[in-house]
Write a protein that holds these residues in place. Structure first.
Motif, PDB file in Angstrom:
ATOM      1  N   LEU A   7       0.829  -1.205   0.000  1.00 34.48           N
ATOM      2  CA  LEU A   7       0.000   0.000   0.000  1.00 34.48           C
ATOM      3  C   LEU A   7       0.864   1.255   0.000  1.00 34.48           C
ATOM      4  CD1 LEU A   7      -2.709  -1.082   2.595  1.00 34.48           C
ATOM      5  CD2 LEU A   7      -2.830  -1.193   0.099  1.00 34.48           C
ATOM      6  N   ASP A   8       0.716   2.057  -1.032  1.00 38.70           N
ATOM      7  CA  ASP A   8       1.398   3.346  -1.131  1.00 38.70           C
ATOM      8  C   ASP A   8       0.518   4.389  -0.452  1.00 38.70           C
ATOM      9  OD1 ASP A   8       2.615   5.705  -1.773  1.00 38.70           O
ATOM     10  OD2 ASP A   8       2.679   5.355  -3.936  1.00 38.70           O
ATOM     11  N   ARG A   9       0.749   4.575   0.830  1.00 34.69           N
ATOM     12  CA  ARG A   9      -0.136   5.441   1.613  1.00 34.69           C
ATOM     13  C   ARG A   9      -0.053   6.902   1.183  1.00 34.69           C
ATOM     14  NH1 ARG A   9       1.439   1.166   4.660  1.00 34.69           N
ATOM     15  NH2 ARG A   9      -0.073   0.252   6.108  1.00 34.69           N
ATOM     16  N   GLN A  10       1.079   7.327   0.690  1.00 38.69           N
ATOM     17  CA  GLN A  10       1.198   8.701   0.207  1.00 38.69           C
ATOM     18  C   GLN A  10       0.224   8.944  -0.941  1.00 38.69           C
ATOM     19  OE1 GLN A  10       3.243  11.023   1.594  1.00 38.69           O
ATOM     20  NE2 GLN A  10       2.469  12.615   0.230  1.00 38.69           N
ATOM     21  N   SER A  11       0.209   8.033  -1.901  1.00 33.48           N
ATOM     22  CA  SER A  11      -0.696   8.213  -3.044  1.00 33.48           C
ATOM     23  C   SER A  11      -2.146   7.983  -2.642  1.00 33.48           C
ATOM     24  CB  SER A  11      -0.305   7.276  -4.190  1.00 33.48           C
ATOM     25  OG  SER A  11      -0.587   5.927  -3.874  1.00 33.48           O
ATOM     26  N   ILE A  12      -2.381   7.107  -1.663  1.00 33.81           N
ATOM     27  CA  ILE A  12      -3.748   6.887  -1.182  1.00 33.81           C
ATOM     28  C   ILE A  12      -4.309   8.183  -0.609  1.00 33.81           C
ATOM     29  CG2 ILE A  12      -5.109   5.766   0.629  1.00 33.81           C
ATOM     30  CD1 ILE A  12      -3.467   3.237   0.156  1.00 33.81           C
ATOM     31  N   GLY A  13      -3.512   8.884   0.203  1.00 34.11           N
ATOM     32  CA  GLY A  13      -3.961  10.148   0.769  1.00 34.11           C
ATOM     33  C   GLY A  13      -4.147  11.220  -0.284  1.00 34.11           C
ATOM     34  N   GLY A  37      -3.181   0.465   8.894  1.00 32.47           N
ATOM     35  CA  GLY A  37      -3.594   1.852   8.741  1.00 32.47           C
ATOM     36  C   GLY A  37      -3.558   2.285   7.292  1.00 32.47           C
ATOM     37  N   LEU A  38      -4.472   3.177   6.918  1.00 29.96           N
ATOM     38  CA  LEU A  38      -4.554   3.662   5.538  1.00 29.96           C
ATOM     39  C   LEU A  38      -4.209   5.144   5.436  1.00 29.96           C
ATOM     40  CD1 LEU A  38      -7.788   1.796   4.360  1.00 29.96           C
ATOM     41  CD2 LEU A  38      -5.403   1.174   3.902  1.00 29.96           C
ATOM     42  N   THR A  39      -4.933   5.986   6.154  1.00 29.02           N
ATOM     43  CA  THR A  39      -4.651   7.416   6.105  1.00 29.02           C
ATOM     44  C   THR A  39      -5.232   8.093   7.334  1.00 29.02           C
ATOM     45  OG1 THR A  39      -4.718   9.379   4.668  1.00 29.02           O
ATOM     46  CG2 THR A  39      -6.751   8.094   4.852  1.00 29.02           C
ATOM     47  N   GLN A  40      -4.746   9.303   7.599  1.00 28.35           N
ATOM     48  CA  GLN A  40      -5.154  10.092   8.757  1.00 28.35           C
ATOM     49  C   GLN A  40      -5.262  11.546   8.308  1.00 28.35           C
ATOM     50  OE1 GLN A  40      -2.285   9.808  11.925  1.00 28.35           O
ATOM     51  NE2 GLN A  40      -2.988  11.643  12.960  1.00 28.35           N
ATOM     52  N   TYR A  41      -6.347  12.235   8.715  1.00 28.36           N
ATOM     53  CA  TYR A  41      -6.523  13.615   8.243  1.00 28.36           C
ATOM     54  C   TYR A  41      -7.453  14.376   9.197  1.00 28.36           C
ATOM     55  CZ  TYR A  41     -10.828  11.605   6.198  1.00 28.36           C
ATOM     56  OH  TYR A  41     -12.022  10.965   6.010  1.00 28.36           O
ATOM     57  N   GLU A  94     -11.420   1.007  -2.789  1.00 24.18           N
ATOM     58  CA  GLU A  94     -11.012   0.860  -4.182  1.00 24.18           C
ATOM     59  C   GLU A  94      -9.506   1.036  -4.346  1.00 24.18           C
ATOM     60  OE1 GLU A  94     -13.585   3.704  -5.963  1.00 24.18           O
ATOM     61  OE2 GLU A  94     -15.274   2.297  -6.164  1.00 24.18           O
ATOM     62  N   ALA A  95      -8.907   1.917  -3.533  1.00 22.84           N
ATOM     63  CA  ALA A  95      -7.455   2.087  -3.579  1.00 22.84           C
ATOM     64  C   ALA A  95      -6.755   0.814  -3.127  1.00 22.84           C
ATOM     65  CB  ALA A  95      -7.038   3.268  -2.705  1.00 22.84           C
ATOM     66  N   VAL A  96      -7.270   0.189  -2.067  1.00 23.29           N
ATOM     67  CA  VAL A  96      -6.693  -1.069  -1.595  1.00 23.29           C
ATOM     68  C   VAL A  96      -6.774  -2.127  -2.698  1.00 23.29           C
ATOM     69  CG1 VAL A  96      -6.992  -2.976   0.040  1.00 23.29           C
ATOM     70  CG2 VAL A  96      -7.114  -0.611   0.844  1.00 23.29           C
ATOM     71  N   ILE A  97      -7.923  -2.199  -3.359  1.00 21.77           N
ATOM     72  CA  ILE A  97      -8.113  -3.171  -4.446  1.00 21.77           C
ATOM     73  C   ILE A  97      -7.071  -2.958  -5.543  1.00 21.77           C
ATOM     74  CG2 ILE A  97      -9.684  -3.859  -6.303  1.00 21.77           C
ATOM     75  CD1 ILE A  97     -12.008  -3.224  -4.350  1.00 21.77           C
ATOM     76  N   ALA A  98      -6.890  -1.686  -5.945  1.00 22.28           N
ATOM     77  CA  ALA A  98      -5.950  -1.385  -7.030  1.00 22.28           C
ATOM     78  C   ALA A  98      -4.514  -1.688  -6.631  1.00 22.28           C
ATOM     79  CB  ALA A  98      -6.091   0.080  -7.433  1.00 22.28           C
ATOM     80  N   HIS A  99      -4.124  -1.333  -5.418  1.00 21.35           N
ATOM     81  CA  HIS A  99      -2.745  -1.536  -4.982  1.00 21.35           C
ATOM     82  C   HIS A  99      -2.417  -3.019  -4.820  1.00 21.35           C
ATOM     83  CE1 HIS A  99      -1.667   2.737  -3.511  1.00 21.35           C
ATOM     84  NE2 HIS A  99      -2.678   2.802  -4.367  1.00 21.35           N
ATOM     85  N   TYR A 126       6.035  -0.138   7.818  1.00 25.28           N
ATOM     86  CA  TYR A 126       6.536  -0.936   6.705  1.00 25.28           C
ATOM     87  C   TYR A 126       6.385  -0.101   5.431  1.00 25.28           C
ATOM     88  CZ  TYR A 126       6.424  -4.909   9.895  1.00 25.28           C
ATOM     89  OH  TYR A 126       6.641  -5.760  10.959  1.00 25.28           O
ATOM     90  N   PRO A 127       7.479   0.421   4.882  1.00 27.73           N
ATOM     91  CA  PRO A 127       7.378   1.324   3.729  1.00 27.73           C
ATOM     92  C   PRO A 127       6.786   0.629   2.512  1.00 27.73           C
ATOM     93  CG  PRO A 127       9.583   1.379   4.702  1.00 27.73           C
ATOM     94  CD  PRO A 127       8.871   0.214   5.304  1.00 27.73           C
ATOM     95  N   TYR A 128       6.246   1.441   1.637  1.00 30.84           N
ATOM     96  CA  TYR A 128       5.686   0.915   0.403  1.00 30.84           C
ATOM     97  C   TYR A 128       6.778   0.343  -0.487  1.00 30.84           C
ATOM     98  CZ  TYR A 128       4.054   0.978  -4.434  1.00 30.84           C
ATOM     99  OH  TYR A 128       3.779   0.642  -5.727  1.00 30.84           O
ATOM    100  N   SER A 129       6.583  -0.873  -0.932  1.00 28.78           N
ATOM    101  CA  SER A 129       7.497  -1.514  -1.872  1.00 28.78           C
ATOM    102  C   SER A 129       6.802  -2.738  -2.441  1.00 28.78           C
ATOM    103  CB  SER A 129       8.814  -1.915  -1.197  1.00 28.78           C
ATOM    104  OG  SER A 129       9.562  -2.786  -2.023  1.00 28.78           O
ATOM    105  N   ALA A 130       6.493  -2.688  -3.740  1.00 25.38           N
ATOM    106  CA  ALA A 130       5.843  -3.834  -4.378  1.00 25.38           C
ATOM    107  C   ALA A 130       6.750  -5.056  -4.335  1.00 25.38           C
ATOM    108  CB  ALA A 130       5.483  -3.489  -5.820  1.00 25.38           C
TER     109      ALA A 130
END
Length: 698
Positions: free
Chosen positions: A423-429, A631-635, A515-520, A460-464
């Motif tokens: 999960l690329d949380r930066q792009s998700i946000g 966790g996904l995002t916080q705002y 939908e972001a989770v599905i795509a990632h 855990y940083p994003y890394s495919a």
């Protein structure tokens, strides 16, 4: 070369190649670290911090007042007793010194827009009133937490409410509470300990009933009992000594009694009704349901509106003796959650907790216009979303073979590491909103809150590539070459791995995140299928364990910690969102979950500040390192309120200890007489008698 020697040589080469491949995979894998700091965000409002005694007290006043039209049309004609007789012996008195704009005036209406729909008025048995403030406007609870956002840290504990005071026994195992004496339901029937005991014994404790917000006996501690000493005194007995955290559980929405004189005769214990009939007996068309809140549901039109009128027996006043609320009506237009923000910004509605970040930029542009009818006030980043994998392998929710196989994967540490790394949380946000709003959120306690500790937070940083390596370790491979990972050969016949993700269709943000989770996950060979359900269906599916994964907006426990603390871990059989007991009552906690439970229980058992900090640091590491949830995002959220309203507290958050509609203390809001536009639908009217079709009385 002999065949055997050649075979051994080939095996050796294969081993070397495998070793090299493993080394290469390891080299490509990113190691866990601490999360990046959230971006700077300067648009937050700041509360004026005060002591509890600065806010209110319970006392009798020499005289009381009400709107002149109530006296003229209802008291003078004998339809109502005088206001002094309708109030309790010692009402709750708000102090003028804590009213931002002082003593208010009567009249006007607050217009809300909501996306939910009311199922009925029996929240004790699990019926939703549609959310968006509908329930908070009618319910009052033993304690109150919403206004705590402005209470000084050294005085931070739940506020008195229906329970005006309490004291602990010397050994800390008994808590004696004193109910407000002489208060009445909106139909004039006295509020007593019978209402409290009916809620406890026949709703919370009854295993066949689940109150709206999920209160269960475990919410108040294992082995806890409650008894009535007299009409205005109740006594709690706890297994642990001085468990002050349960005072938070006695606030919204876990201990808000309903009118026993209405619902008790409908309960299966006292009637021939089934539990389903009990739950659904009082439908939205049943008007003027007795409440302890400031407003009474007096009109309902399906898919159109709920109109609530002032409660003539409301038990709070200002210190000039004016019975509250100041506002005569509250409206709830039945539309969509997205429309709520649009109408609030446009001025066709008066208030919204703007919590869907997709609307932030446009709303800010409109609010910047000096002629805009509403203003925006952002709070701290106290909205967070988490992907919860179902960790119950014990039969909770009666899973079929596929779901059971997915749950076994969810319990595999390497699999969870693969999911979070994908999960690329930066792009998700940024997909939700551009700008400094969202922050990378690994899960657990929120950055910026009291007990958060960055050094104890594992990210855990994003890394495919790292995700794919973890999935390989978990025994997953694309065995049929179609780009989708397969179950291991001994599970589900080795067919393609397919996971369903449950999300609430009422909220665009929830859907966007799912939908972001599905795509990632698709990028790394995991097929995830959306299961979008509307509010009541979603609640039923989630609470019964009918999911593989579920996207949920977090509760107050990850913000305040001291409130709803038990929900930080699976501390009881029906506590955690994603891990509950199976049909036989057994819990199958993973080892780290057991340690989390121990940390949470130790936290609730001590008042030592340093020990509490250390325990939450341990909890945060256990949660994030072991990936209890993802966790996904916080705002932040933004409070939108029409500029005509006065007494709005500074820095009111849309969500902290409770929602904004409780935090702002709507019963104290008013509109100056020269700014009242005449939006009332039933001017100078009060609720009629409870019943189907019984509307307002003028």
């Amino acid at each position: 070369m002999p065949k055997t020697t050649r075979t051994l040589s080939l095996l050796g080469c294969a081993a070397l190649l495998l070793s090299a491949s493993t080394s290469l995979t390891t080299a490509q894998m990113l190691e866990p670290t601490t999360p990046p700091d959230p971006p700077k965000f300067d648009a937050q409002g700041t509360p004026n911090f005060v002591g509890v005694k600065d806010m209110f007290e319970y006392r009798a006043l020499p005289e009381y007042h009400e709107p002149a039209w109530v006296t003229e049309k209802f008291v003078a004609t004998g339809k109502l007793p005088p206001v002094g007789e309708r109030l309790p012996k010692e009402p709750l008195v708000y102090k003028a010194s804590n009213l931002p704009d002082g003593i208010g005036v009567y009249g006007d209406v607050m217009r809300h827009v909501i996306g939910g729909r009311p199922e009925g008025w029996n929240y004790m048995a699990g019926q939703s009133q549609g959310w968006g403030g509908t329930d908070i406007g009618t319910m009052e609870c033993l304690t109150r937490t919403g206004p705590l956002f402005q209470v000084k840290a050294e005085e931070l504990e739940p506020l008195p409410n229906l329970a005006k005071g309490w004291e602990w026994s010397e050994d800390g195992h008994q808590l004696t509470m004193h109910l407000i004496e002489g208060a009445k339901w909106s139909d004039g029937v006295p509020f007593t300990s019978e209402d409290v005991m009916f809620y406890w014994e026949d709703n919370v404790v009854d295993p066949n009933v689940t109150p709206l917000n999920g209160a269960s006996p475990e919410s108040f501690g294992e082995g806890t009992t409650l008894r009535a000493i007299d009409d205005y005194t109740i006594e709690w007995t706890f297994k642990d000594a001085f468990p002050k955290q349960y005072l938070y559980q006695m606030a919204y929405g876990n201990f808000c009694p309903g009118p026993a004189h209405i619902f008790k005769p409908l309960h299966p214990k006292y009637s021939s009704n089934t539990y389903d009939q009990y739950k659904n007996a009082i439908k939205p068309e049943y008007l003027n349901i007795p409440v302890m809140g400031a407003w009474v549901p007096a009109e309902y039109r399906a898919d159109d509106i709920i109109v609530m009128l002032r409660n003539p027996y409301y038990w709070k006043v200002d210190d000039a003796g004016n019975q509250l609320p100041y506002l005569d009506e509250v409206h709830y237009r039945l539309s969509t959650w997205a429309d709520r923000d649009v109408q609030a910004v446009a001025g066709t509605a008066d208030n919204s907790a703007m919590e869907q970040p997709e609307n932030y930029v446009e709303a800010l542009k409109r609010a910047a216009d000096p002629s805009a009818p509403s203003r925006l006030q952002f709070g701290a980043r106290t909205i967070g979303y988490t992907l919860y994998p179902n960790l119950s392998a014990n039969g909770w929710g009666e899973p079929d073979s596929r779901r059971q196989a997915v749950r076994e994967l969810n319990r595999n540490f390497d699999f969870r590491k693969g999911v979070t790394s994908a999960l690329d949380r930066q792009s998700i946000g940024e997909a939700l909103v551009k700008g400094p709003f969202t922050a990378i959120y690994p899960g657990g306690l929120y950055a910026g809150t009291t007990f958060y500790d960055k050094a104890s937070t594992v990210y855990y940083p994003y890394s495919a590539e790292t995700a794919e390596a973890y999935f390989t370790r978990a025994g997953l491979a694309d065995t049929d070459g179609d780009g989708i990972l397969n179950f291991p050969a001994d599970q589900e016949g080795g067919r393609n791995l397919e996971i369903t993700i449950l999300a609430n269709a009422d909220y665009q943000t929830d859907k966007n995140l799912a939908e972001a989770v599905i795509a990632h996950l698709e990028r790394v060979g995991i097929r995830v299928v959306a299961n979008f359900m509307t509010g009541t269906q979603f609640n039923a599916a989630q609470s019964s364990g009918q999911f593989d994964w579920v996207v949920i907006r977090n509760g107050s426990e990850l913000v305040a910690v001291v409130q709803n603390t038990a929900s930080l871990a699976p501390t009881g059989p029906r506590i955690a969102a994603q891990h509950q007991a199976g049909p036989d009552g057994t819990m199958d906690l993973l080892p780290f979950e057991t340690e989390m439970v121990e940390a949470v229980n130790a936290f609730t058992a001590t008042d030592d500040a340093a020990e509490r900090i250390a325990l939450m640091q341990r909890y945060q590491r256990l949660y994030t390192e072991n990936i209890y949830a993802i966790g996904l995002t916080q705002y932040p959220g933004a409070e939108i309120i029409n500029k005509r309203f006065a007494n709005v507290p500074a820095g009111v958050p849309i969500f902290m200890f409770n929602w904004d509609v409780d935090n702002m203390m709507r019963e104290r809001l008013f509109v100056p007489a020269d700014k009242q536009p005449g939006y009332e639908l039933h001017p100078q009217s009060l609720p009629g008698a409870p019943g189907i079709g019984n509307g307002p009385v003028s």
